[in-house]
Design an enzyme around this catalytic site. Structure first.
Site, short mmCIF file in Angstrom:
data_model
loop_
_atom_site.label_atom_id
_atom_site.label_comp_id
_atom_site.label_asym_id
_atom_site.label_seq_id
_atom_site.Cartn_x
_atom_site.Cartn_y
_atom_site.Cartn_z
N HIS A 84 9.88 -0.15 -1.10
CA HIS A 84 9.79 -1.46 -0.44
C HIS A 84 9.58 -2.58 -1.45
CE1 HIS A 84 7.50 -4.70 1.65
NE2 HIS A 84 8.49 -4.56 2.52
N GLU A 87 12.84 -3.53 -2.87
CA GLU A 87 13.61 -4.34 -1.92
C GLU A 87 13.29 -5.82 -2.12
OE1 GLU A 87 12.83 -5.64 2.59
OE2 GLU A 87 12.66 -3.49 2.23
N GLU A 157 5.04 -11.38 -6.44
CA GLU A 157 5.50 -10.71 -5.22
C GLU A 157 4.42 -9.86 -4.59
OE1 GLU A 157 8.62 -10.96 -2.62
OE2 GLU A 157 8.31 -11.93 -4.57
N GLU A 164 2.81 -9.89 4.03
CA GLU A 164 3.67 -9.15 4.96
C GLU A 164 2.87 -8.02 5.62
OE1 GLU A 164 7.76 -6.42 4.93
OE2 GLU A 164 7.15 -7.53 3.14
#
Length: 471
Positions: A84, A87, A157, A164
Site C-alpha cells: 500500500h 501505491e 507520505e 488515511e
C-alpha cells in the site's frame, strides 16, 4: 447497497401498463443480425508478462492498467503495509519525471491515474482517450520501474497514510472485515491489514520498498490490461517496448494456505448508535469446484436495507423476518474469495441492540435452512440475481478491465460474461444443498462484533447453534 423499485407510468399508486395495438408487430432483431460480443485477446511477451485487451466498438475512451499478483498477503509481519505504501509513492515522481511533471502530463491529455491495493493484488491504471493509451503504457511503465522513492517524499507520505488510516477506522465495515480476517486467519499474512500497523507505517524504509518491488514486481506476476478504444497488436507492441526488459521472476507466489480458526473478537462500545456484526465460516478458493455453488448460496441469503421500498415483500426469508420484527438496519451476505480459501458470511448492522442474540440465531437458522429446507425456487432466484449483478457490474471500461485483470491473474484466462453465466446456470439444487451441508452445518465460526453488543451471544452458544438440526 440500497436500491429503489421504479414504477413507470405510476399515478395515484397505480401501475399503468401501456397497451399495444392489436395490429402492431414487435420489431424483433434476429440473433444473427446482432453484433458479436467483444472478445478478450491475450498475448504473452517473451519475459512471461501477459497482455490482455478487449476492444469495445464506438468508444473513444479506454482504461489501461497493470495488474500485479501481489498485495498485503505477499508481505511479512515486518514489512506489512509495503504494498500500500508503494501505491502512494508511485505518483510521487520517477527518475525521469518529477511529481509535478507527471501530474501536468496526465492532466494535459485529459487522463486520470489511480491505484489500489487488496490482500492479493495491486493495481495501477489510467483512464484516457484511446489515442493516448500508448502514452499511458509509457507512464505506467515509468512509475512502476523507475519510481524515485525519494526519502523526503517517503517521510511526508507517512502522515498521509496515517490520516488515511484514521479515516478507515471511522468506516465500521472496513474495521469489522479487518478484524474478521485477523481472527479467522490467525498467524497468516491473509490476516494482515492492507495499510499495516502504525509502527510499520512510521518505520518502512526505502530499502523495504525496493525489496518488495524486487520480490514481487516481476513479469510473470504482472498483466497489462486495456479495454475500450484499443487495438490489441498496438498494445502488445508498446507493452514490449516499455515492459520487455522487466525481469521474468520465479513465477507466481505460492502461499501457505491458512488454517481457519473458530474464534471471536468483541469490542463493546455502548456510545455507538448501532452494533456492527460479522459471522463467517471457511469457504473455498477461486479454482475450487464449489466456488459457484457457494456464491449462489450467498446470493440466496441476499441482502436487505431498511431504506428499501420493498421491505417485507422481498423474497429472502431472512429479509422478511428482519424487517417484520425490526431486528436490524441492514444485512449483506458475502463470499469473499482468495487463491486457496475464502470466507462465507454475513455482515449486519442493528440499532435493536437488545435483540442481537435473536438476530444472530436467526442468521444461523437461515444458513441451516439452506442445508435442510432449500427449494428449487430459492436456487433459481439466487442464480438469476447473481447473473444480473455480475452483468450490471461490467458497466464501463474500468470495471471490464478490472474483471479481465483479476481473471488473468487468478485463472490465466478471461472467461466471458456468457461463459460465467453458463457456469452459474450449471449449478444445481443438489449442489447448493450439498455445499450448505458441507461448509455451513456444524462448522466453526469467526465472529466480530463492535458497538453496543452486550446481547451478542458468546462464542460457545453460537457454535452450538450451528449443529442442533440432525438429518
Amino acid at each position: 447497497m440500497a436500491s429503489r423499485v421504479l414504477r413507470p407510468f405510476a399515478r395515484s399508486g397505480r401501475v399503468m401498463i401501456p397497451r399495444r395495438s392489436a395490429t402492431t408487430t414487435p420489431n424483433v432483431v434476429p440473433p444473427s443480425a446482432l453484433p458479436p460480443a467483444p472478445q478478450t485477446r491475450v498475448s504473452y511477451l517473451p519475459n512471461g508478462l501477459a497482455v490482455a485487451t478487449e476492444t469495445i466498438p464506438d468508444l473513444q475512451t479506454a482504461t489501461v492498467g497493470v495488474w500485479i499478483d501481489a498485495g498485503s498477503r505477499a508481505e511479512r509481519q515486518a514489512n506489512n503495509g509495503a504494498a500500500h505504501f508503494l501505491e502512494h509513492m508511485a505518483f510521487k515522481g520517477t527518475k525521469q519525471r518529477s511529481q509535478h511533471d507527471l501530474e501536468v502530463h496526465v492532466e494535459n491529455i485529459g487522463g486520470h491515474l489511480n491505484a489500489y491495493t487488496s490482500r492479493e493484488h495491486t493495481v495501477y491504471y489510467a483512464k484516457m482517450f484511446g489515442s493516448d493509451v500508448p502514452d499511458g503504457i509509457g507512464i505506467l511503465s515509468d512509475i512502476l520501474q523507475n519510481a524515485s522513492l525519494d526519502p523526503a517524499a517517503i517521510q511526508r507520505e507517512r502522515q498521509v497514510i496515517l490520516r488515511e488510516q484514521e479515516e478507515i477506522d471511522k468506516q465500521m465495515d472496513e474495521v469489522v472485515f479487518d478484524h474478521l480476517h485477523a481472527t479467522a486467519f490467525q498467524g497468516n499474512s491473509l490476516g494482515y491489514t492492507i495499510l499495516g500497523p502504525r509502527d510499520n507505517i512510521l518505520g518502512l524504509s526505502k530499502n523495504d520498498l525496493e525489496s518488495y518491488i524486487k520480490e514481487n514486481y516481476t513479469a510473470e506476476r504482472m498483466c497489462i490490461v486495456a479495454a475500450g478504444d484499443v487495438d490489441h497488436d498496438s498494445i502488445v507492441k508498446h507493452a514490449q517496448k516499455h515492459f520487455g526488459g522487466l525481469r521474468k521472476g520465479s513465477g507466481r507466489e505460492t502461499y501457505v494456505r491458512p488454517a481457519f480458526t473458530g474464534s471471536d473478537i468483541i469490542f463493546r462500545q455502548d456510545d455507538m448508535n448501532a452494533a456492527h456484526i460479522a459471522l463467517a465460516v471457511e469457504s473455498v478458493g477461486w479454482a475450487h469446484p464449489d466456488h459457484w455453488p457457494l456464491i449462489v448460496a450467498s446470493s440466496i441469503v441476499g441482502g436487505w436495507d431498511r431504506t428499501l421500498g420493498a421491505q417485507q415483500n422481498l423474497s429472502s426469508p431472512l429479509a422478511q423476518l428482519v424487517s417484520s420484527e425490526n431486528l436490524a438496519n441492514s444485512f449483506q451476505s458475502f463470499n469473499t474469495t482468495y487463491t486457496d480459501c475464502g470466507l462465507f458470511g454475513i455482515y449486519l448492522t442493528s440499532s435493536a441492540t437488545s435483540n442481537l442474540d435473536k438476530l444472530s440465531f436467526d442468521v444461523i437458522k437461515e444458513w441451516k435452512r439452506l442445508a435442510v429446507g432449500l427449494t428449487e425456487a430459492d436456487v433459481s432466484r439466487g442464480k438469476q440475481r447473481l447473473k444480473s449483478s455480475i452483468l450490471l457490474s461490467l458497466d464501463g471500461t474500468t470495471p471490464i478491465a478490472e474483471d479481465i485483470g483479476r481473471q488473468i491473474l487468478v485463472h490465466g484466462q478471461r472467461k466471458s460474461p456468457g461463459e460465467v453465466s453458463r457456469e452459474i446456470d450449471a449449478v444445481t439444487f443438489a449442489d447448493v444443498k450439498r455445499v450448505a451441508q458441507e461448509y455451513l452445518y456444524d462448522q466453526d465460526l469467526a465472529v466480530v462484533a463492535i458497538g453496543p453488543v452486550e446481547s451478542v451471544p458468546d462464542y460457545v452458544r453460537l457454535r452450538s447453534a450451528m449443529n442442533w438440526l440432525r438429518y
